[in-house]
Scaffold this motif. Structure first.
Motif, PDB file in Angstrom:
ATOM      1  N   ALA A 451       1.191 -14.702 -19.755  1.00  0.00           N
ATOM      2  CA  ALA A 451      -0.026 -14.217 -19.879  1.00  0.00           C
ATOM      3  C   ALA A 451      -0.558 -13.800 -18.442  1.00  0.00           C
ATOM      4  O   ALA A 451      -0.809 -12.665 -18.440  1.00  0.00           O
ATOM      5  CB  ALA A 451      -0.971 -14.888 -20.594  1.00  0.00           C
ATOM      6  N   ALA A 452      -0.474 -14.656 -17.653  1.00  0.00           N
ATOM      7  CA  ALA A 452      -0.764 -14.369 -16.005  1.00  0.00           C
ATOM      8  C   ALA A 452       0.073 -13.077 -15.646  1.00  0.00           C
ATOM      9  O   ALA A 452      -0.452 -12.362 -14.896  1.00  0.00           O
ATOM     10  CB  ALA A 452      -0.828 -15.636 -15.206  1.00  0.00           C
ATOM     11  N   GLU A 453       1.442 -13.218 -15.684  1.00  0.00           N
ATOM     12  CA  GLU A 453       2.285 -12.356 -15.158  1.00  0.00           C
ATOM     13  C   GLU A 453       2.228 -11.107 -15.580  1.00  0.00           C
ATOM     14  O   GLU A 453       2.128 -10.013 -14.849  1.00  0.00           O
ATOM     15  CB  GLU A 453       3.695 -13.009 -15.316  1.00  0.00           C
ATOM     16  CG  GLU A 453       4.029 -13.934 -14.613  1.00  0.00           C
ATOM     17  CD  GLU A 453       4.249 -13.985 -13.052  1.00  0.00           C
ATOM     18  OE1 GLU A 453       4.342 -12.836 -12.593  1.00  0.00           O
ATOM     19  OE2 GLU A 453       4.252 -14.901 -12.326  1.00  0.00           O
ATOM     20  N   LEU A 454       1.790 -10.959 -16.938  1.00  0.00           N
ATOM     21  CA  LEU A 454       1.693  -9.619 -17.852  1.00  0.00           C
ATOM     22  C   LEU A 454       0.373  -9.102 -17.130  1.00  0.00           C
ATOM     23  O   LEU A 454       0.503  -7.820 -17.070  1.00  0.00           O
ATOM     24  CB  LEU A 454       1.706  -9.847 -19.100  1.00  0.00           C
ATOM     25  CG  LEU A 454       1.545  -8.549 -19.900  1.00  0.00           C
ATOM     26  CD1 LEU A 454       2.692  -7.688 -19.810  1.00  0.00           C
ATOM     27  CD2 LEU A 454       1.486  -8.866 -21.400  1.00  0.00           C
ATOM     28  N   GLU A 455      -0.691  -9.759 -16.953  1.00  0.00           N
ATOM     29  CA  GLU A 455      -1.899  -9.206 -16.690  1.00  0.00           C
ATOM     30  C   GLU A 455      -1.791  -8.450 -15.305  1.00  0.00           C
ATOM     31  O   GLU A 455      -2.526  -7.710 -14.905  1.00  0.00           O
ATOM     32  CB  GLU A 455      -2.911 -10.378 -17.091  1.00  0.00           C
ATOM     33  CG  GLU A 455      -4.382  -9.766 -16.584  1.00  0.00           C
ATOM     34  CD  GLU A 455      -4.886  -8.837 -17.588  1.00  0.00           C
ATOM     35  OE1 GLU A 455      -5.845  -8.006 -17.686  1.00  0.00           O
ATOM     36  OE2 GLU A 455      -4.229  -8.776 -18.940  1.00  0.00           O
ATOM     37  N   SER A 456      -1.156  -9.506 -14.709  1.00  0.00           N
ATOM     38  CA  SER A 456      -1.034  -9.243 -12.988  1.00  0.00           C
ATOM     39  C   SER A 456      -0.146  -7.723 -12.856  1.00  0.00           C
ATOM     40  O   SER A 456      -0.500  -7.358 -11.994  1.00  0.00           O
ATOM     41  CB  SER A 456      -0.402 -10.170 -12.170  1.00  0.00           C
ATOM     42  OG  SER A 456      -1.318 -11.374 -12.328  1.00  0.00           O
ATOM     43  N   TYR A 457       0.842  -7.710 -13.481  1.00  0.00           N
ATOM     44  CA  TYR A 457       1.683  -6.603 -13.551  1.00  0.00           C
ATOM     45  C   TYR A 457       0.904  -5.299 -14.018  1.00  0.00           C
ATOM     46  O   TYR A 457       1.161  -4.319 -13.361  1.00  0.00           O
ATOM     47  CB  TYR A 457       2.678  -6.894 -14.510  1.00  0.00           C
ATOM     48  CG  TYR A 457       3.985  -5.450 -14.724  1.00  0.00           C
ATOM     49  CD1 TYR A 457       4.479  -5.126 -13.363  1.00  0.00           C
ATOM     50  CD2 TYR A 457       3.897  -4.935 -15.754  1.00  0.00           C
ATOM     51  CE1 TYR A 457       5.324  -4.159 -13.476  1.00  0.00           C
ATOM     52  CE2 TYR A 457       4.538  -3.838 -15.921  1.00  0.00           C
ATOM     53  CZ  TYR A 457       5.423  -3.401 -14.991  1.00  0.00           C
ATOM     54  OH  TYR A 457       6.222  -2.342 -14.900  1.00  0.00           O
ATOM     55  N   LYS A 458       0.199  -5.356 -14.849  1.00  0.00           N
ATOM     56  CA  LYS A 458      -0.817  -4.184 -15.433  1.00  0.00           C
ATOM     57  C   LYS A 458      -1.447  -3.761 -14.184  1.00  0.00           C
ATOM     58  O   LYS A 458      -2.003  -2.812 -14.152  1.00  0.00           O
ATOM     59  CB  LYS A 458      -1.621  -4.778 -16.481  1.00  0.00           C
ATOM     60  CG  LYS A 458      -0.772  -4.868 -17.884  1.00  0.00           C
ATOM     61  CD  LYS A 458      -1.487  -4.925 -19.086  1.00  0.00           C
ATOM     62  CE  LYS A 458      -0.940  -5.226 -20.500  1.00  0.00           C
ATOM     63  NZ  LYS A 458      -1.582  -5.663 -21.625  1.00  0.00           N
ATOM     64  N   TYR A 459      -2.075  -4.670 -13.319  1.00  0.00           N
ATOM     65  CA  TYR A 459      -2.998  -4.287 -12.259  1.00  0.00           C
ATOM     66  C   TYR A 459      -2.061  -4.048 -10.923  1.00  0.00           C
ATOM     67  O   TYR A 459      -2.703  -4.044 -10.209  1.00  0.00           O
ATOM     68  CB  TYR A 459      -3.981  -5.427 -11.896  1.00  0.00           C
ATOM     69  CG  TYR A 459      -5.075  -5.613 -13.173  1.00  0.00           C
ATOM     70  CD1 TYR A 459      -6.112  -4.458 -13.149  1.00  0.00           C
ATOM     71  CD2 TYR A 459      -5.067  -6.431 -14.202  1.00  0.00           C
ATOM     72  CE1 TYR A 459      -7.018  -4.571 -14.085  1.00  0.00           C
ATOM     73  CE2 TYR A 459      -5.996  -6.445 -15.108  1.00  0.00           C
ATOM     74  CZ  TYR A 459      -7.013  -5.454 -15.166  1.00  0.00           C
ATOM     75  OH  TYR A 459      -8.066  -5.651 -16.106  1.00  0.00           O
ATOM     76  N   GLY A 460      -0.939  -4.158 -11.130  1.00  0.00           N
ATOM     77  CA  GLY A 460      -0.056  -3.946 -10.098  1.00  0.00           C
ATOM     78  C   GLY A 460       0.070  -4.986  -8.945  1.00  0.00           C
ATOM     79  O   GLY A 460       0.567  -4.862  -7.700  1.00  0.00           O
ATOM     80  N   VAL A 461      -0.204  -6.329  -9.336  1.00  0.00           N
ATOM     81  CA  VAL A 461      -0.383  -7.501  -8.322  1.00  0.00           C
ATOM     82  C   VAL A 461       1.175  -8.033  -8.508  1.00  0.00           C
ATOM     83  O   VAL A 461       1.545  -8.552  -7.295  1.00  0.00           O
ATOM     84  CB  VAL A 461      -1.353  -8.495  -8.682  1.00  0.00           C
ATOM     85  CG1 VAL A 461      -1.118  -9.633  -7.825  1.00  0.00           C
ATOM     86  CG2 VAL A 461      -2.724  -7.768  -8.754  1.00  0.00           C
ATOM     87  N   ARG A 462       1.619  -8.032  -9.531  1.00  0.00           N
ATOM     88  CA  ARG A 462       3.184  -8.675  -9.757  1.00  0.00           C
ATOM     89  C   ARG A 462       4.200  -7.474 -10.109  1.00  0.00           C
ATOM     90  O   ARG A 462       3.763  -6.435 -10.409  1.00  0.00           O
ATOM     91  CB  ARG A 462       3.045  -9.784 -10.865  1.00  0.00           C
ATOM     92  CG  ARG A 462       2.210 -10.894 -10.558  1.00  0.00           C
ATOM     93  CD  ARG A 462       2.191 -11.786  -9.539  1.00  0.00           C
ATOM     94  NE  ARG A 462       3.509 -12.677  -9.596  1.00  0.00           N
ATOM     95  CZ  ARG A 462       3.852 -13.419  -8.952  1.00  0.00           C
ATOM     96  NH1 ARG A 462       3.319 -13.749  -7.690  1.00  0.00           N
ATOM     97  NH2 ARG A 462       4.949 -14.166  -8.973  1.00  0.00           N
ATOM     98  N   SER A 463       5.384  -8.140  -9.716  1.00  0.00           N
ATOM     99  CA  SER A 463       6.337  -6.953  -9.784  1.00  0.00           C
ATOM    100  C   SER A 463       7.067  -7.103 -11.308  1.00  0.00           C
ATOM    101  O   SER A 463       6.647  -8.257 -12.076  1.00  0.00           O
ATOM    102  CB  SER A 463       7.583  -7.175  -8.778  1.00  0.00           C
ATOM    103  OG  SER A 463       8.089  -8.548  -9.065  1.00  0.00           O
ATOM    104  N   PHE A 464       7.885  -6.089 -11.724  1.00  0.00           N
ATOM    105  CA  PHE A 464       8.369  -6.055 -12.980  1.00  0.00           C
ATOM    106  C   PHE A 464       9.245  -7.343 -13.017  1.00  0.00           C
ATOM    107  O   PHE A 464       9.271  -7.993 -14.225  1.00  0.00           O
ATOM    108  CB  PHE A 464       9.114  -4.736 -13.186  1.00  0.00           C
ATOM    109  CG  PHE A 464       9.786  -5.026 -14.495  1.00  0.00           C
ATOM    110  CD1 PHE A 464       9.053  -4.413 -15.780  1.00  0.00           C
ATOM    111  CD2 PHE A 464      11.122  -5.030 -14.684  1.00  0.00           C
ATOM    112  CE1 PHE A 464       9.615  -4.457 -16.868  1.00  0.00           C
ATOM    113  CE2 PHE A 464      11.589  -4.865 -15.923  1.00  0.00           C
ATOM    114  CZ  PHE A 464      10.864  -4.814 -16.971  1.00  0.00           C
ATOM    115  N   LEU A 465      10.007  -7.471 -12.141  1.00  0.00           N
ATOM    116  CA  LEU A 465      11.040  -8.796 -12.226  1.00  0.00           C
ATOM    117  C   LEU A 465      10.234 -10.191 -12.602  1.00  0.00           C
ATOM    118  O   LEU A 465      10.734 -10.931 -13.282  1.00  0.00           O
ATOM    119  CB  LEU A 465      11.629  -8.903 -11.148  1.00  0.00           C
ATOM    120  CG  LEU A 465      12.813  -7.912 -10.450  1.00  0.00           C
ATOM    121  CD1 LEU A 465      13.411  -8.100  -9.204  1.00  0.00           C
ATOM    122  CD2 LEU A 465      13.557  -7.723 -11.724  1.00  0.00           C
TER     123      LEU A 465
END
Length: 512
Positions: A451-465
């Motif tokens: 949940a945290a990785e997906l939310e961060s990815y939507k905001y551009g904080v985390r990478s797709f990997l």
């Protein structure tokens, strides 16, 4: 050239041509025709008739399959044979006790063991019949006619005879031989009863293990569908970011690949579920194609800890395992056979009585009829003792004693095997419980991480990997959680199988 004509009026053995010619004559008698045989034709017919009874009953060569009219007959019998399978209600949600009840009532293995025990009960009744005398009845009616000479003349003498005879035989004493045979049959009956119980024990375990395998497949299907939904969510997020210029095409392709892999995993799980459902239906005694519903994994309580120690489980197994009790009954039967064999060294005493009621009528030429009736018979006491038999009794006794020692050694080996099986099952259950706790913690952490990785990815904080790695971890955690729950249930059922707790009178049962 020699010609011989046969017709319906010819006697079967009138001509000197052997049995085959007689057979032909008998056949012609049933179907009146005329037939002319030559000297050279008769041997050919004899060989043809002899070979017709042996036609193709075995393969003629090693490099070709065997095919014959008898094969077609057996195939026809196979088509006509119909198995008596029952239909499972597709609208009923079956629990494990209910499934076990259905299997015990309809699986053919229980009927095989049941009929075997009933046959052994009849064998015990045959052995016990030696305790009672045997009584037979014979009714005789005959007419004797003869020519007798009296005073240089022959006279015809006719004597009709009517008699009823009863014959009573009873073994009075044989120094334990009869008792040994009865005890042997009784011990074998007990062994058959324990074999019947062991069939139920194995069938209960088969149903339980197949049921939990089906629950695992159903749970894996649910987990895989959730993982597929997560993969599709990540794919949608990657495509939205690509449209907004915040992601690259390789990210989208990787997301599509992950979604396709999840779809592939789902199809594999569905295939395993179909196989497990067919195996469970077969264990119930129904057709593998039967459609039915079972209680889902979410409604099955999973124990959190062990009850009892491994020593208690081993003691229970020693007292309850029907395969061990079966071997102990075989030891009892071996002791009874020794008793029976030793009795052959001593004499046997029996009594035979034959009372007979006789009625005679007599008529001699030139004299009137005469009649007499009387009750007669005989009573015999028989003492039989074998003095020498070339060592047969000695060797039979040695054989019986060796069989008893072998049965006792088998009991010891089985006890050792049971101890090892209980220890293994107990250890597997402890391991499964620990894995269950670890799987719960892993699932909770994986959910939060995804949940945290997906939310961060939507905001551009985390990478797709990072998102795909969290997704794979969550999918693995879901699968591990389902597997851990079913492993606990399967290990618990296996421990009940090893201790034979499932077949005790207090064990829960479902009605079929």
């Amino acid at each position: 050239m020699l010609a011989i004509a046969y017709s319906a009026a010819v006697s079967p053995f009138r001509r000197k041509r052997g049995v085959a010619v007689g057979y032909l004559s008998s056949a012609l008698y049933r179907h009146p025709v005329s037939l002319t045989l030559t000297r050279t034709a008769i041997p050919w017919l004899i060989l043809s008739y002899a070979s017709s009874g042996l036609a193709q009953i075995a393969p003629v060569s090693l490099d070709h399959p065997w095919h014959d009219a008898q094969e077609q007959q057996i195939q026809t019998d196979a088509k006509q044979f119909r198995e008596s399978r029952f239909n499972v209600d597709p609208n009923t949600v079956y629990s494990l006790p209910e499934l076990i009840g259905l299997a015990e009532s309809h699986n053919p293995e229980t009927r095989i063991a049941w009929e075997g025990a009933r046959a052994q009960l009849a064998a015990w009744g045959v052995a016990r019949s030696e305790l009672y005398p045997t009584l037979g009845a014979t009714v005789l009616s005959q007419i004797n006619r003869a020519e007798v000479m009296l005073a240089n003349r022959f006279y015809r003498q006719t004597t009709p005879e009517f008699a009823g005879v009863l014959e009573l035989n009873y073994l009075i004493f044989d120094f334990g031989g009869r008792a040994g045979r009865i005890a042997t049959a009784k011990a074998q009956l007990l062994a058959a009863d324990f074999a019947f119980n062991d069939t139920h024990r194995k069938l209960i375990d088969q149903v339980a293990q197949t049921y939990y395998r089906l629950l695992n497949a159903m749970g894996q299907e649910e987990a895989t569908r959730a993982s597929l939904m997560n993969a599709q969510t990540v794919q949608q997020a990657a495509e939205q970011r690509l449209e907004n210029g915040m992601a690259t095409m390789p990210d989208v392709l990787e997301a599509r690949s992950a979604a396709a892999q999840a779809e592939y995993d789902l199809q594999s799980v569905l295939g395993l579920e179909e196989i497990a459902r067919g195996d469970l239906a077969t264990a119930l005694g129904a057709s593998a194609t039967s459609a039915f519903r079972v209680q889902p994994l979410s409604q099955v309580p999973v124990p959190e800890s062990l009850s009892g120690t491994v020593d208690q489980a081993i003691d229970q197994a020693f007292q309850q395992r029907p395969d061990l009790l079966h071997q102990l009954a075989e030891v009892r039967a071996a002791n009874a056979r020794i008793k029976e064999t030793r009795a052959a060294y001593y004499p046997t005493l029996s009594v035979n009585g034959t009372p007979a009621a006789q009625s005679l009528y007599g008529w001699q030429q030139k004299l009137p009829w005469s009649h007499t009736a009387d009750l007669n018979g005989s009573l015999t006491l028989s003492l039989s003792w074998t003095l020498f038999d070339g060592g047969a009794r000695k060797n039979r006794l040695a054989q019986a004693e060796a069989e008893r020692r072998g049965a006792e050694a088998q009991v010891s080996a089985t006890r050792d095997q049971i101890t090892n099986e209980i220890w293994t099952s107990y250890s597997d259950l402890k391991t499964a419980l620990r894995e269950r706790q670890s799987a719960l913690a892993l699932l909770e952490a994986a959910n939060q991480s995804y949940a945290a990785e997906l939310e961060s990815y939507k905001y551009g904080v985390r990478s797709f990997l990072d998102v795909t790695a969290a997704q794979r971890t969550l999918a693995q955690a879901r699968s591990s959680d389902v597997l851990a729950r079913t492993q606990v249930l399967s290990a618990l059922a296996n421990l009940a199988f090893q201790t034979a707790n499932a077949i005790q009178s207090g064990a829960p049962r479902g009605r079929p």
